[in-house]
Write an enzyme that holds these catalytic residues in place. Structure first.
Site, PDB file in Angstrom:
ATOM      1  N   ASP A  11       0.862  -1.191   0.000  1.00  0.00           N
ATOM      2  CA  ASP A  11       0.000   0.000   0.000  1.00  0.00           C
ATOM      3  C   ASP A  11       0.892   1.232   0.000  1.00  0.00           C
ATOM      4  OD1 ASP A  11      -2.520   1.448   0.197  1.00  0.00           O
ATOM      5  OD2 ASP A  11      -1.905   1.958   2.222  1.00  0.00           O
ATOM      6  N   SER A  12       0.303   2.375  -0.345  1.00  0.00           N
ATOM      7  CA  SER A  12       1.063   3.621  -0.294  1.00  0.00           C
ATOM      8  C   SER A  12       1.485   3.932   1.141  1.00  0.00           C
ATOM      9  CB  SER A  12       0.211   4.764  -0.838  1.00  0.00           C
ATOM     10  OG  SER A  12      -0.953   4.899  -0.057  1.00  0.00           O
ATOM     11  N   CYS A  74      -4.364  -1.494  -2.148  1.00  0.00           N
ATOM     12  CA  CYS A  74      -4.473  -0.058  -2.397  1.00  0.00           C
ATOM     13  C   CYS A  74      -5.337   0.129  -3.636  1.00  0.00           C
ATOM     14  CB  CYS A  74      -3.068   0.502  -2.634  1.00  0.00           C
ATOM     15  SG  CYS A  74      -3.040   2.233  -3.113  1.00  0.00           S
ATOM     16  N   GLU A 159      -2.852   9.388   7.518  1.00  0.00           N
ATOM     17  CA  GLU A 159      -1.376   9.318   7.507  1.00  0.00           C
ATOM     18  C   GLU A 159      -0.774  10.235   8.575  1.00  0.00           C
ATOM     19  OE1 GLU A 159       1.006   7.488   5.497  1.00  0.00           O
ATOM     20  OE2 GLU A 159      -0.737   6.253   5.100  1.00  0.00           O
ATOM     21  N   CYS A 193     -11.101   2.887  -0.553  1.00  0.00           N
ATOM     22  CA  CYS A 193      -9.710   3.247  -0.245  1.00  0.00           C
ATOM     23  C   CYS A 193      -9.376   2.529   1.045  1.00  0.00           C
ATOM     24  CB  CYS A 193      -9.576   4.753  -0.065  1.00  0.00           C
ATOM     25  SG  CYS A 193      -7.950   5.249   0.570  1.00  0.00           S
ATOM     26  N   HIS A 195      -7.424   3.101   3.310  1.00  0.00           N
ATOM     27  CA  HIS A 195      -7.209   3.935   4.493  1.00  0.00           C
ATOM     28  C   HIS A 195      -8.526   4.242   5.236  1.00  0.00           C
ATOM     29  CE1 HIS A 195      -3.250   4.754   2.810  1.00  0.00           C
ATOM     30  NE2 HIS A 195      -2.938   5.517   3.839  1.00  0.00           N
TER      31      HIS A 195
HETATM   32  N1  DGL Z   1      -4.894   3.374   0.548  1.00  0.00           N
HETATM   33  C1  DGL Z   1      -4.877   3.726  -0.808  1.00  0.00           C
HETATM   34  C2  DGL Z   1      -6.134   3.402  -1.546  1.00  0.00           C
HETATM   35  O1  DGL Z   1      -6.751   2.399  -1.215  1.00  0.00           O
HETATM   36  C3  DGL Z   1      -4.190   4.984  -1.246  1.00  0.00           C
HETATM   37  C4  DGL Z   1      -4.303   6.173  -0.466  1.00  0.00           C
HETATM   38  C5  DGL Z   1      -3.357   7.233  -0.953  1.00  0.00           C
HETATM   39  O2  DGL Z   1      -2.154   7.026  -0.875  1.00  0.00           O
HETATM   40  O3  DGL Z   1      -3.842   8.282  -1.414  1.00  0.00           O
HETATM   41  O4  DGL Z   1      -6.517   4.075  -2.462  1.00  0.00           O
END
Ligand code: DGL
Length: 274
Positions: A11-12, A74, A159, A193, A195
């Site tokens: 993931d990012s 991600c 984050e 997402c 996150h």
């Molecule tokens: N967690 C990621 C997603 O599912 C990316 C979030 C990001 O880095 O902007 O899209």
């Protein structure tokens, strides 16, 4: 020491931990190697080319570290990089390795989840503008309607460890209201997402009680379990020591603190440059 053939989870940043947690709950016997590109997160506001380049770098590194199967935990990377990696890069790198994403398995679940076919999607600007969800939903459920809402502030809140603070409430309420203004009949809201489950409580409080709020972790975990059942050759090549290692492109102590908090377990991370 990294286990010989762990399953890679990328993931990012921290978001993929929401997927990893559910995967480990369902498939605890495998070894895992998590890679968070925290130093370059968020990806959601970056261009197609940059997300593709960063994701490919991460996948190649996970391959070099022994992974034969990598999950892009991600949505942004799944939306912008998965297809090109599967079609153009894997045949060149090693056709026996696999990279799987999170969008297709999530969309497959919608028929079971929605009663009226009105779907709402929260995602990063990158995921929403890629129209990946709209296209997958149109293929599988042509009668469904989808309204998408970009939430550019949600990943930075996570984050920067502000997801639990009262300041986050404003941005949660704002994007939820925008989504439901566009279609008040939505009965299923996808957290598109990885996150966003870290904001689940706040999102749930703002979404009308009649609508489901769906996180992807368990869906992706069940889909991986099914994939491994259907591909015993791949399952046999993934090592089974029950371990999990964490790599981050940021400061490992910072990553470890957040990951421990989130996973409820002591997490020691190591730094890696991509
Ligand atoms: N967690 C990621 C997603 O599912 C990316 C979030 C990001 O880095 O902007 O899209």
């Amino acid at each position: 020491m990294i286990a010989s053939c762990p399953i890679g989870v990328f993931d990012s940043g921290y978001g993929g931990l929401t997927v990893l947690r559910e995967i480990r709950r369902r498939l605890p016997q495998y070894d895992y190697l998590y890679l968070g590109d925290n130093a370059r997160a968020p990806y959601g506001t970056r261009s197609f080319d940059v997300v593709y380049k960063f994701t490919l770098e991460a996948v190649e590194r996970l391959f070099a570290l022994g992974c034969r199967l990598v999950i892009l935990a991600c949505n942004t990377a799944s939306a912008k990089a998965l297809r090109t990696i599967q079609q153009n890069d894997l045949p060149r790198i090693d056709p026996r390795r696999r990279v799987l994403g999170v969008i297709r398995p999530t969309v497959e679940e919608l028929g079971r989840l929605s009663a009226n076919g009105h779907i709402g999607l929260f995602g990063t600007p990158g995921t929403v503008r890629s129209h990946s969800y709209d296209m997958e939903i149109a293929k599988l459920y042509p009668a469904f309607t989808v309204k998408s809402q970009e939430c550019p502030m949600w990943v930075p809140l996570v984050e920067n460890r502000e997801a639990g603070d009262p300041g986050a409430d404003y941005f949660v309420r704002k994007y939820v209201d925008m989504l439901f203004d566009s279609d008040p009949m939505i009965d299923t809201v996808l957290l598109g997402c990885t996150h966003y489950p870290l904001l689940y409580g706040k999102i749930r409080d703002c979404v009308p009680a009649s609508a489901k709020v769906v996180a992807q972790g368990d869906i992706v975990a069940r889909s991986l379990e099914d994939y491994l059942r259907r591909h015993p050759d791949m399952a046999g090549r993934c090592s089974m020591g029950g371990t999990c290692r964490y790599l981050t492109t940021e400061n490992p102590d910072k990553f470890g603190d957040m990951a421990s908090l989130f996973l409820g377990d002591d997490v020691e991370a190591a730094h890696i440059d991509l």
